[in-house]
Design a protein around this motif. Structure first.
Motif: not given
Length: 370
Positions: A216, A86, A214
């Motif tokens: 999600p 993603g 990151y």
């Protein structure tokens, strides 16, 4: 045609769970930790020992972490997908049943709108056309299609995206280029001949960076959570598993790796797989009605070798049943989603002599079903 007078000593040709190592028996397992907590010192040490043995046997560099996770190879690969995908566009590649599942999950479950790159069973897409500005999901060795990527040369060193390699039928049968792999997954139940239900997750430094940078926007169940307070949960990669492992399965995996080391380690495992694949190829070459599903030897699996035959699907199934009823070969029919035929496991725990003895029985079953 009379029944052959030779039989495989070990008729185990299933592609997962696979044949146990030669000479295996339960009394060879270290069972002192059974009935004790996996968080206690004894079993934490055994889990760490198992991880260290996998690292040594795979010749995994120190740059890559290795952890035991739930859910077999499927669980390990889904964990990687749900926690890391993603951040950028995704290319999902499928040329066999499980790879096609990753394509489907990326589309239907993660809603990622991936670039879907697929090929028919027995073939590969054009690897040189893959867009490496994206994260790329692929299967190193197609367990259900008999097709493997030839090497890691198609993965660039300067890739922007991460490489996610479902490697469950490739590890211990190939020397993998770890510098080309950011995420790898596998299960003990394949080339090691271990037990199912546990997966192994390998993370390179770029994958760790992704996990720590990151987050999600999807909820993650506890079994998928690889970070704590924004940092990698290092305990997972030192033996502090996310949930309770089966110490019996862990001890079985340790025994399999001890056997692997006794035959020459990774080199010995690779040579046995090559010899087994050559034995299956000899069966094919000697019969004009039998064929490889993958026509290109350079792309052909040396573990799950998939075959087709000049007959209707019902005849192939009837042959498998006849031979299984004779207790000559178990579980060697083609995977349910693959073209009808045979799938003969050739990982290192199988003996070439047993594959050779299967040949006359194929002839017998062919004659019986004519």
């Amino acid at each position: 045609m009379n029944k052959p007078d030779v039989r495989p000593a070990r008729p185990y040709f299933s592609s997962g769970p696979c044949a146990k190592p030669p000479g295996w028996s339960p009394d060879k397992l270290h069972l002192g930790g059974l009935g004790r907590s996996h968080r206690g010192a004894v079993n934490k040490a055994r889990l760490a020992h198992c991880i260290a043995m996998m690292r040594d046997l795979l010749e995994l560099p120190d740059s890559h972490r290795i952890g035991i996770v739930p859910g077999s190879d499927t669980g390990a690969f889904e964990m990687a997908m749900w926690t890391m995908l993603g951040a950028r566009r995704v290319t999902a590649m499928g040329w066999e049943s499980f790879g096609k599942d990753w394509v489907k999950d990326a589309i239907e479950q993660l809603k990622l709108d991936p670039i879907a790159v697929e090929a028919d069973y027995g073939d590969l897409p054009h690897l040189d056309e893959v867009d490496w500005t994206t994260d790329v999901l692929f299967t190193w060795n197609g367990t259900t299609s008999g097709v493997r990527v030839p090497n890691g040369d198609w993965i660039p060193d300067d890739r922007e995206g991460l490489s996610f390699a479902d490697s469950t039928s490739a590890v211990f049968a190939h020397r993998l280029p770890w510098d080309k792999i950011d995420v790898a997954t596998f299960s003990w139940q394949k080339v090691l001949g271990g037990e199912a239900a546990h997966g192994v997750l390998i993370l390179g430094p770029r994958a760790v960076e992704r996990l720590e940078s990151y987050k999600p926007d999807r909820p993650l169940p506890k079994l998928f959570r690889l970070t704590k307070a924004g940092k990698l949960n290092e305990g997972i990669f030192t033996g502090a598993t996310i949930n309770t492992p089966s110490m019996l399965c862990v001890e079985d995996a340790i025994h399999s790796m001890e056997w692997a080391n006794s035959i020459g380690g990774l080199d010995g495992m690779i040579e046995r797989a090559k010899a087994n694949a050559a034995a299956v190829d000899a069966l094919v070459q000697a019969r004009d009605w039998l064929h490889h599903l993958c026509p290109d030897p350079a792309l052909r699996s040396r573990t799950g070798v998939c075959l087709t035959l000049d007959a209707e699907p019902a005849r192939a199934k009837a042959m498998v049943k006849l031979i299984e009823d004779e207790e000559v070969a178990y579980d060697f029919g083609a995977y349910r989603d693959a073209p009808p035929g045979f799938r003969i496991w050739c990982g290192a725990t199988v003996d070439s002599a047993d594959i050779e003895k299967l040949g006359p029985w194929l002839d017998w079953a062919w004659a019986q079903t004519a």
